[in-house]
Design a protein around this motif. Structure first.
Motif, mmCIF file in Angstrom:
data_model
loop_
_atom_site.group_PDB
_atom_site.id
_atom_site.type_symbol
_atom_site.label_atom_id
_atom_site.label_comp_id
_atom_site.label_asym_id
_atom_site.label_seq_id
_atom_site.Cartn_x
_atom_site.Cartn_y
_atom_site.Cartn_z
ATOM 1 N N ILE A 53 0.837 -1.203 0.000
ATOM 2 C CA ILE A 53 0.000 0.000 0.000
ATOM 3 C C ILE A 53 0.871 1.252 0.000
ATOM 4 O O ILE A 53 0.607 2.202 -0.739
ATOM 5 C CB ILE A 53 -0.969 -0.015 1.208
ATOM 6 N N LEU A 54 1.908 1.244 0.818
ATOM 7 C CA LEU A 54 2.818 2.389 0.868
ATOM 8 C C LEU A 54 3.462 2.654 -0.495
ATOM 9 O O LEU A 54 3.503 3.797 -0.969
ATOM 10 C CB LEU A 54 3.905 2.157 1.921
ATOM 11 N N LEU A 55 3.934 1.601 -1.142
ATOM 12 C CA LEU A 55 4.552 1.770 -2.457
ATOM 13 C C LEU A 55 3.546 2.255 -3.498
ATOM 14 O O LEU A 55 3.887 3.071 -4.358
ATOM 15 C CB LEU A 55 5.201 0.461 -2.909
ATOM 16 N N ALA A 56 2.319 1.765 -3.418
ATOM 17 C CA ALA A 56 1.292 2.213 -4.364
ATOM 18 C C ALA A 56 0.982 3.693 -4.167
ATOM 19 O O ALA A 56 0.799 4.432 -5.130
ATOM 20 C CB ALA A 56 0.027 1.378 -4.201
ATOM 21 N N VAL A 57 0.948 4.139 -2.922
ATOM 22 C CA VAL A 57 0.679 5.555 -2.643
ATOM 23 C C VAL A 57 1.860 6.419 -3.103
ATOM 24 O O VAL A 57 1.667 7.439 -3.759
ATOM 25 C CB VAL A 57 0.400 5.766 -1.137
ATOM 26 N N VAL A 58 3.077 6.006 -2.759
ATOM 27 C CA VAL A 58 4.257 6.803 -3.078
ATOM 28 C C VAL A 58 4.459 6.931 -4.580
ATOM 29 O O VAL A 58 4.756 8.010 -5.089
ATOM 30 C CB VAL A 58 5.514 6.197 -2.404
ATOM 31 N N PHE A 59 4.281 5.841 -5.311
ATOM 32 C CA PHE A 59 4.545 5.856 -6.741
ATOM 33 C C PHE A 59 3.289 6.048 -7.594
ATOM 34 O O PHE A 59 3.349 5.999 -8.817
ATOM 35 C CB PHE A 59 5.273 4.576 -7.170
ATOM 36 N N GLY A 60 2.148 6.258 -6.969
ATOM 37 C CA GLY A 60 0.924 6.532 -7.713
ATOM 38 C C GLY A 60 0.434 5.371 -8.556
ATOM 39 O O GLY A 60 -0.052 5.559 -9.656
ATOM 40 N N GLY A 61 0.528 4.169 -8.043
ATOM 41 C CA GLY A 61 0.157 2.996 -8.819
ATOM 42 C C GLY A 61 -1.205 2.431 -8.500
ATOM 43 O O GLY A 61 -1.444 1.234 -8.662
#
Length: 69
Positions: free
Chosen positions: A44-52
């Motif tokens: 979830i963190l990576l999706a938020v940070v990278f806009g995925g």
């Protein structure tokens, strides 16, 4: 004899490295839900940070569609 002692020394080093990192080797396996609970916050963190979010939604709907068949 030297070959056997070399293997024993390598095993001891491996166990030392595992305990130095705070882990341990176990023959049991982790329950899949525990693995998901461990990985989900990072995903979830990576999706938020990278806009995925679009990619996450697309993949989730694909998996849901395959499981529904």
């Amino acid at each position: 004899m030297a070959e056997t002692s070399g293997r024993t020394a390598r095993r001891a080093q491996g166990h030392g490295a595992a305990s130095a990192l705070g882990g341990h080797q176990s023959s049991s396996t982790r329950h899949p839900l525990v693995a998901v609970a461990m990985v989900l916050p990072l995903a979830i963190l990576l999706a938020v940070v990278f806009g995925g979010w679009e990619a996450v939604i697309t993949q989730a709907s694909s998996v849901a569609g395959m499981l529904g068949r």
